[in-house]
Scaffold this active site. Structure first.
Site, PDB file in Angstrom:
ATOM      1  N   HIS A  56       6.480 -14.764   1.085  1.00 28.23           N
ATOM      2  CA  HIS A  56       7.452 -14.991   2.167  1.00 28.23           C
ATOM      3  C   HIS A  56       6.753 -15.294   3.500  1.00 28.23           C
ATOM      4  O   HIS A  56       5.675 -15.839   3.515  1.00 28.23           O
ATOM      5  CB  HIS A  56       8.414 -13.795   2.257  1.00 28.23           C
ATOM      6  CG  HIS A  56       9.003 -13.443   0.925  1.00 28.23           C
ATOM      7  ND1 HIS A  56      10.033 -14.146   0.348  1.00 28.23           N
ATOM      8  CD2 HIS A  56       8.653 -12.471   0.015  1.00 28.23           C
ATOM      9  CE1 HIS A  56      10.317 -13.633  -0.846  1.00 28.23           C
ATOM     10  NE2 HIS A  56       9.492 -12.614  -1.084  1.00 28.23           N
ATOM     11  N   GLU A 114       9.743  -7.245   3.834  1.00 26.78           N
ATOM     12  CA  GLU A 114       8.704  -7.520   2.844  1.00 26.78           C
ATOM     13  C   GLU A 114       7.591  -8.391   3.407  1.00 26.78           C
ATOM     14  O   GLU A 114       6.402  -8.139   3.161  1.00 26.78           O
ATOM     15  CB  GLU A 114       9.321  -8.199   1.620  1.00 26.78           C
ATOM     16  CG  GLU A 114       8.310  -8.528   0.542  1.00 26.78           C
ATOM     17  CD  GLU A 114       8.926  -9.271  -0.630  1.00 26.78           C
ATOM     18  OE1 GLU A 114       8.180  -9.577  -1.583  1.00 26.78           O
ATOM     19  OE2 GLU A 114      10.150  -9.561  -0.591  1.00 26.78           O
ATOM     20  N   HIS A 171       3.713  -8.988  -3.373  1.00 25.81           N
ATOM     21  CA  HIS A 171       5.125  -8.882  -3.019  1.00 25.81           C
ATOM     22  C   HIS A 171       5.584  -7.426  -3.032  1.00 25.81           C
ATOM     23  O   HIS A 171       4.877  -6.539  -3.512  1.00 25.81           O
ATOM     24  CB  HIS A 171       5.994  -9.666  -4.011  1.00 25.81           C
ATOM     25  CG  HIS A 171       5.901 -11.151  -3.863  1.00 25.81           C
ATOM     26  ND1 HIS A 171       6.882 -11.910  -3.284  1.00 25.81           N
ATOM     27  CD2 HIS A 171       4.912 -12.016  -4.225  1.00 25.81           C
ATOM     28  CE1 HIS A 171       6.524 -13.176  -3.286  1.00 25.81           C
ATOM     29  NE2 HIS A 171       5.323 -13.268  -3.855  1.00 25.81           N
ATOM     30  N   GLU A 192       4.403  -6.671  -7.664  1.00 21.78           N
ATOM     31  CA  GLU A 192       5.570  -6.155  -6.935  1.00 21.78           C
ATOM     32  C   GLU A 192       5.302  -4.694  -6.606  1.00 21.78           C
ATOM     33  O   GLU A 192       5.415  -3.821  -7.461  1.00 21.78           O
ATOM     34  CB  GLU A 192       6.842  -6.296  -7.765  1.00 21.78           C
ATOM     35  CG  GLU A 192       7.292  -7.736  -8.000  1.00 21.78           C
ATOM     36  CD  GLU A 192       8.075  -8.309  -6.821  1.00 21.78           C
ATOM     37  OE1 GLU A 192       8.131  -7.646  -5.751  1.00 21.78           O
ATOM     38  OE2 GLU A 192       8.627  -9.420  -6.971  1.00 21.78           O
TER      39      GLU A 192
END
Length: 443
Positions: free
Chosen positions: A10, A24, A79, A145
């Site tokens: 992102h 995030e 992430h 993640e």
């Protein structure tokens, strides 16, 4: 040369997952920067290229195109997750079209194990997906993640800079094992310390201030003479010049009492030489022992003077004296009146060892006895020989401190380790006391 393409997910207008006041894009950028710094500072023959190093938007195509054109060896995308506030834990992904026996899967297995070993999160397993960065990258790729940002427990961890450093370290541990990365030859790390506090909240405020100014940092808890201190570490470097650059950046933020702490790690205990220069001043030595024994004699000047003359580490020898005499309280078989600070010749209650006329002679004998172990050279003649057991020592049989194990102390398999641990306490206490004084002055 191992080439890692490191991709914080992102960024910019794309915040990614949100929850509990966190975004995030910010969390994963911080973790990725920490991964980069650890790799650059502690490993040889590695290049790290990042999709972004600031809060900017980068398209998925830009990320994979850059990694492919750069011919990266590995693509690592970092992430965080989000779902409904109740899901939690860690999981990672490789491309869905790959088999479990593929090289990518084998790398993933190693990465997964090393990250799970340190991240204190529920293990949600190893998974596959058709994510763009996994599908379009020419090289092996992994997407991690790191917890659910909308889960109260996971997010509380992710909000902690020290925890993010821990997560970064897990990723690096995985990369090291998966790709046989070579650690830097130097065992010395130059750590930039941006504050030492006994109040954890004050240390956390310092970490937040540094992070808000683009300098990743974290807390390191240490115990010094029974007290807990929280150090703020803003980087660790195998190159002192790199540490000095970071130190300058920290000081430019108004933290004038920041300093560099040399840490020689575990190898210091196994390879720390007896010969060498003195680091501590006589005042620091005497001040330290008097925090334990207010009636301790002032011997720091003697250990400095004689240590320098014979080319030995007089301050570490001072730590040995503290170990031998229980901080000059003489609770063993040697009496205070003997001025025997090294236990020379002492074998038990019936033989308390040598005696010396003055404290100065006692220190001189200590240094000379250590010189006999550490050197094969003739004894310099500026001072008279006062060590009665000098000629009984096997000359040159203990060049490093651990060589004294089983010689100076029998069996004494941890003798040198205890001395070096005590020495580290003296050094750390002296640094923290100085910094505390500087902080008081600046208030």
């Amino acid at each position: 040369m191992f080439k890692l393409y490191l991709d914080p997910g992102h960024g910019g207008s794309d915040s990614g997952a949100t929850g509990n006041g966190l975004q995030e894009k910010n969390i994963v950028l911080d973790i990725a920067l920490r991964i980069r710094d650890i790799l650059n500072n502690e490993y040889n023959n590695i290049e790290v290229n990042m999709s972004r190093t600031t809060d900017t938007y980068v398209s998925l195509d830009q990320r994979t195109n850059e990694a492919n054109s750069w011919n990266a060896d590995y693509f690592l995308s970092v992430h965080c997750n989000a779902f409904n506030g109740s899901a939690q834990g860690y999981e990672d992904y490789i491309y869905s079209g790959l088999s479990d026996s593929s090289p990518t899967a084998q790398y993933r297995d190693i990465m997964h194990d090393e990250i799970i070993a340190v991240n204190e999160l529920t293990n949600r397993g190893k998974k596959k997906a058709n994510f763009h960065v996994l599908r379009e990258s020419f090289m092996s790729a992994l997407l991690t993640e790191n917890g659910f940002i909308d889960h109260s427990g996971d997010s509380a961890k992710l909000a902690d800079a020290t925890y993010r450093q821990q997560v970064a370290r897990g990723h690096v541990n995985g990369l090291e094992r998966a790709f046989n990365l070579e650690k830097s030859a130097s065992d010395t790390l130059y750590k930039v310390i941006a504050g030492s506090f006994q109040d954890r909240e004050n240390a956390e405020e310092r970490v937040a201030y540094l992070d808000s100014n683009g300098i990743p940092s974290f807390l390191h808890e240490t115990t010094i003479t029974g007290d807990t201190w929280y150090r703020v570490q803003a980087g660790a470097y195998s190159s002192r010049s790199n540490a000095e650059e970071r130190l300058t950046a920290v000081k430019e933020l108004g933290i004038e009492d920041a300093y560099i702490l040399e840490d020689q790690g575990e190898s210091e205990v196994t390879g720390y030489a007896i010969a060498g220069s003195v680091v501590l001043s006589p005042q620091q030595m005497d001040q330290f022992v008097r925090t334990v024994n207010p009636d301790a004699p002032a011997l720091g000047t003697y250990y400095l003077t004689f240590g320098q003359y014979y080319g030995l580490r007089g301050d570490v020898t001072f730590a040995q004296a503290l170990h031998e005499t229980d901080y000059f309280r003489f609770t063993g078989v040697v009496d205070e009146e003997q001025n025997n600070f090294a236990g020379i010749g002492a074998t038990g209650p019936d033989n308390p060892g040598a005696s010396f006329d003055t404290p100065e002679d006692g220190v001189l004998a200590h240094i000379q006895h250590l010189y006999a172990y550490a050197s094969t050279e003739s004894l310099p003649d500026q001072y008279p020989l006062v060590d009665p057991r000098f000629d009984l020592v096997e000359r040159g049989s203990a060049v490093i401190w651990v060589d004294l194990n089983g010689k100076w102390a029998v069996p004494g398999d941890q003798y040198a380790q205890m001395i070096l641990g005590l020495y580290e306490n003296i050094v750390n206490t002296s640094i923290d006391q100085l910094q505390n004084i500087l902080e008081q002055i600046s208030i």
